[in-house]
Design an enzyme around this catalytic site. Structure first.
Site, PDB file in Angstrom:
ATOM      1  N   ASN A 145      36.517  26.003  28.494  1.00  9.64           N
ATOM      2  CA  ASN A 145      37.028  26.615  27.349  1.00  9.64           C
ATOM      3  C   ASN A 145      38.388  27.350  27.491  1.00  9.64           C
ATOM      4  OD1 ASN A 145      37.093  28.832  25.452  1.00  9.64           O
ATOM      5  ND2 ASN A 145      34.965  29.755  25.888  1.00  9.64           N
ATOM      6  N   ARG A 166      42.516  42.308  16.832  1.00  4.23           N
ATOM      7  CA  ARG A 166      42.787  41.794  15.553  1.00  4.23           C
ATOM      8  C   ARG A 166      42.206  42.914  14.521  1.00  4.23           C
ATOM      9  NH1 ARG A 166      39.926  35.958  16.983  1.00  4.23           N
ATOM     10  NH2 ARG A 166      40.327  36.391  19.211  1.00  4.23           N
TER      11      ARG A 166
HETATM   12  C1  LIG Z   1      37.757  32.083  17.381  1.00  3.70           C
HETATM   13  C2  LIG Z   1      37.834  33.086  18.360  1.00  3.70           C
HETATM   14  O1  LIG Z   1      38.185  34.310  17.938  1.00  3.70           O
HETATM   15  O2  LIG Z   1      37.608  32.983  19.663  1.00  3.70           O
HETATM   16  P1  LIG Z   1      37.776  34.203  20.871  1.00  3.70           P
HETATM   17  O3  LIG Z   1      36.806  35.389  20.377  1.00  3.70           O
HETATM   18  O4  LIG Z   1      37.450  33.656  22.213  1.00  3.70           O
HETATM   19  O5  LIG Z   1      39.125  34.533  20.832  1.00  3.70           O
END
Ligand SMILES: CC(=O)OP(=O)(O)O
Ligand SMILES: Nc1ncnc2c1ncn2[C@@H]1O[C@H](COP(=O)(O)OP(=O)(O)O)[C@@H](O)[C@H]1O
Ligand SMILES: [Mg+2]
Length: 405
Positions: free
Chosen positions: A11, A248
């Site tokens: 991963n 985010r």
């Molecule tokens: C697609 C995604 O946000 O993956 P991760 O949560 O691992 O950053």
């Protein structure tokens, strides 16, 4: 002679690689067994580190320079070899890779060939943080293990069943088509695994139940799964949309971007970095880790309190929305780092939502445990559950099935 029955799962993130080696068949209890797991961090940043835990053994950590993904994989291979588990040919049936963006084309795992690599490359503009790392992981693993099939398992695959009204944005249709702008959704391997495990926890077949899965990790997303098929999810064209995450923003008015460009004079890449890396919990209170946020809340810190409240408010909105999408909800499943560990997040997310048939039993919610479990009281119309995810196991299972059938 027995056939190769191990799968190495990679991963690869932008600056880290998580890996696991699993034995898929012939184990004591017949279920796949994890032989070792590890994490290589700070790739290309200096001060690199690898942490490795063999089955039944003690976690060990060492510092080393990790200039790129090739070096990260070599470090992982060395750790495995030190346990007598060199991840190479005779034992290895496949290397399974998490690939974040598979566009509309990849609805199933695939064995990687040149053409698949080109397609993943073509999707880089839609997942600039993730796909390049995934490609680097595949190329490096292939060079280390040329004879072993490399299998790509896509985060987007489980979401390709989302109906058009949920998948389309209300944009100029030609522009959207030309630039492939639509809702793809991510964390699909986790949503698939957890929704299936939730059905099993209820003693039902996946086809019989409707589940809302809340995958709350550093990245976070919700999905609505009707009879085993995903019908809606909160992440969109990219993993930026939807819930409040560690760093985010999740949902915002798109006009914020124009304001930042016109009034604040920010460049597109600066806005991108702001929304992806310096927003969410981190933007609101300076900490992206929910443990830290909760600790500060307990100390009476007002910024942390607000960050927690914004996070919970968004979650509750999605619970309401997905109840409307599904019509009937049999279970809400919490998973990933925050969802599995933060009882207070679970309690706050459903508090007072009798209107949706949701409640948690305080004692069950606070009881420790690693097994899937129901935490709602018996009278509740909808089961609330904690269902630990295992993306690596799911990737290994899918990869092994592909190369052995
Ligand atoms: C697609 C995604 O946000 O993956 P991760 O949560 O691992 O950053
Ligand atoms: N006991 C806990 N309480 C609250 N949050 C936790 C706890 N343990 C882990 N977390 C949260 O889980 C997050 C990591 O989740 P994880 O699913 O591993 O994310 P990712 O795969 O995106 O790295 C951490 O950032 C942390 O905020
Ligand atoms: Mg994750």
């Amino acid at each position: 002679m027995t056939r190769a029955n191990r799968v190495l799962v990679l991963n690869s993130g932008s600056s880290s690689v998580k890996y696991q080696l699993l034995e898929m068949e012939g184990t004591e209890d017949g279920a796949p067994a994890r032989l070792a797991a590890g994490l290589v961090e700070r790739i290309g940043e200096g001060g690199g580190r690898v942490a490795h835990t063999p089955r039944g053994g003690k976690r060990r950590e060492r510092e080393l320079e990790v200039p790129d993904h090739a070096a990260a994989l070599r470090a992982a291979a060395e750790e495995l070899a030190a346990d007598g588990l060199p991840p190479d040919a005779p034992d290895l049936a496949a290397v399974g890779h998490r690939v974040v963006h598979g566009g509309q084309r990849f609805t199933e795992p695939v064995v990687v060939d040149e053409e698949v690599l080109e397609e993943i490359e073509r999707l880089v503009p839609l997942a600039p943080l993730h796909n390049p790392a995934n490609l680097a992981g595949i190329r490096t693993a292939r060079a280390l293990n040329p004879g072993v099939p490399q299998v790509a398992v896509f985060d987007t695959a489980f979401h390709t069943t989302i109906p058009e009204p949920a998948a389309r944005y209300a944009l100029d249709a030609r522009v959207a088509e030309e630039h492939r702008i639509r809702r793809y959704g991510f964390h699909g391997t986790s949503h698939a695994y957890v929704s299936r495990r939730t059905a099993a926890l209820l003693g039902r077949e996946p086809a019989e139940v409707n589940v809302i899965v809340l995958h709350l990790g550093n990245g976070a997303s919700a999905s609505a799964v009707a009879g085993g098929r995903c019908v809606e999810t909160s992440m969109g064209l990219t993993p930026l949309e939807g819930l409040v995450m560690g760093t985010r923003s999740g949902d915002i008015d798109p006009a914020v971007v124009f304001l930042l460009a016109r009034v604040a004079g920010m460049k597109p890449e600066e806005v991108d970095a702001l929304l992806n890396e310096r927003s969410g919990l981190a933007g609101l209170c300076g900490d992206n880790d929910m443990r830290e946020v909760l600790r500060r809340v307990d100390e009476g810190d007002q910024r942390a309190r607000l960050a927690f409240d914004v996070y919970i408010h968004r979650l509750r909105k999605y619970l309401g929305a997905y109840t409307a999408v599904l019509g009937r909800v049999d279970a809400v499943a919490f998973t990933a780092g925050v969802g599995e560990n933060a009882a207070r997040v679970r309690a706050a997310a459903v508090e007072g939502l009798d209107v949706l048939g949701l409640a948690v039993d305080e004692r069950l919610n606070n009881a420790p445990g690693r097994e899937p479990r129901i935490i709602s009281p018996e009278y509740a119309r909808t089961a609330v559950a904690v269902v630990p995810t295992d993306e690596e196991l799911e990737i290994a299972t899918q990869a092994f099935a592909l190369v052995t059938t």
